[in-house]
Design an enzyme around this catalytic site. Structure first.
Site, PDB file in Angstrom:
ATOM      1  CB  SER A  20      65.034  14.121  81.889  1.00 33.45           C
ATOM      2  OG  SER A  20      63.714  13.937  82.318  1.00 33.45           O
ATOM      3  CD  GLU A  62      56.259  31.551  89.169  1.00 37.32           C
ATOM      4  OE1 GLU A  62      57.300  31.433  88.476  1.00 37.32           O
ATOM      5  OE2 GLU A  62      56.275  31.726  90.395  1.00 37.32           O
ATOM      6  CG  HIS A  91      65.069  10.171  85.718  1.00 39.25           C
ATOM      7  ND1 HIS A  91      64.930   9.760  84.412  1.00 39.25           N
ATOM      8  CD2 HIS A  91      64.815  11.513  85.717  1.00 39.25           C
ATOM      9  CE1 HIS A  91      64.600  10.792  83.650  1.00 39.25           C
ATOM     10  NE2 HIS A  91      64.531  11.866  84.419  1.00 39.25           N
TER      11      HIS A  91
END
Length: 300
Positions: free
Chosen positions: A126, A222, A281
């Site tokens: 990924s 964040e 995945h």
């Protein structure tokens, strides 16, 4: 079972450039300064110097531990050195406001140069696969062969819900008196409200750790949320990687649709595509033996 993830992490239609296979240049990597590397956390298993080492790069929200079982098996069965790495903003590596693939590629180049581990075999899942592809296109002479696990070099859109899952992860309140196994159970029950697939929850729980008696996520949520477009966008493209390349995927993958294959073959002319049925995945968790068999076959 994987329908949730297909809805969550769907691909856009491939954004083909005007000249097939040629996308934005890697201007930042080619500049005199370029991205500033951060010192990555890693684990190196020793092996023979005569064989190209294997380097595992994890996906977003994970860390180097996700590949530890495969790394140990490869080191034992092939005699190679095997390196597992925490990407910036993940695991024990430093946090940084720059989440670009140019930056993550620069981190990898600095680490491999420091350890003297080139040319190497890159195996990236990924986000890690996109980093591996960026690095191979930038420095093909440093990559002996390449494995991209269920990811395309093209852009991903329409997965904003993943950041709602991240918010849910951060919002979980875990009592401080719980053991790690008890905390895992509490968090797993909470995540079931959002994620039915146990392999995805296992993937996320890999980043839950205990620090000073408190359980925390070792992911810089964040910064990842602020720069999600950089992570989901196409990789920066420069040149062609002509080494042996394996694109390992699941059946009907939304991360690596067959419509992307022509552009991939342009960028990686020696690319092979292998499908593992019912893998989802996160192939190394869902189908660990099939994953290992594919890697061992490709290496041989």
């Amino acid at each position: 079972m994987w329908q949730w993830a297909q809805n969550l992490w769907g691909f856009s239609r491939p954004r083909l450039p005007s000249i097939p296979g040629v996308g934005p240049s890697m201007a930042t990597l080619g500049s005199s300064s370029g991205p500033r590397p951060v010192p990555l956390s890693y684990r190196l298993l020793d092996g023979q110097d005569t064989l190209p080492p294997v380097v595992f790069l994890h996906g977003m929200l994970s860390n180097k531990n996700i590949f530890q079982t495969q790394a140990e098996a490869l080191a034992q069965q092939t005699g190679r050195k095997v390196l597992t790495v925490d990407a910036r903003n993940h695991g024990e590596s430093p946090h940084s406001p720059d989440c670009s693939y140019a930056a993550m590629s620069a981190d990898l180049q600095a680490l491999l140069s420091k350890l003297g581990l080139t040319p190497c075999v890159l195996i990236g899942h990924s986000m890690g696969g996109k980093t591996a592809m960026t690095f191979a296109l930038q420095k093909p002479e440093l990559v002996e062969r390449l494995v991209s696990v269920d990811i395309s070099p093209l852009a991903i859109v329409g997965i904003s819900i993943i950041f709602k899952v991240l918010a849910a992860m951060k919002a979980i309140k875990i009592p401080g008196n719980l053991s790690h196994s008890q905390a895992i159970e509490v968090v797993d029950e909470h995540l079931k409200l959002f994620i039915q697939d146990s392999s995805i929850r296992q993937y996320l729980l890999n980043s839950l750790v205990q620090v000073n008696g408190q359980h925390v996520w070792k992911v810089n949520v964040e910064n990842l949320m602020q720069q999600q477009n950089l992570i989901l966008d196409a990789i920066p493209i420069q040149g062609v990687y002509r080494g042996p390349t394996l694109f390992l995927t699941c059946l009907n993958s939304t991360f690596l649709p067959t419509s992307h294959y022509p552009t991939i073959k342009f960028l990686f002319p020696e690319a092979q595509f292998q499908t593992i049925p019912d893998a989802g995945h996160i192939i190394n968790i869902k189908k660990p033996q099939e994953f290992m068999n594919s890697i061992l076959s490709f290496l041989s």
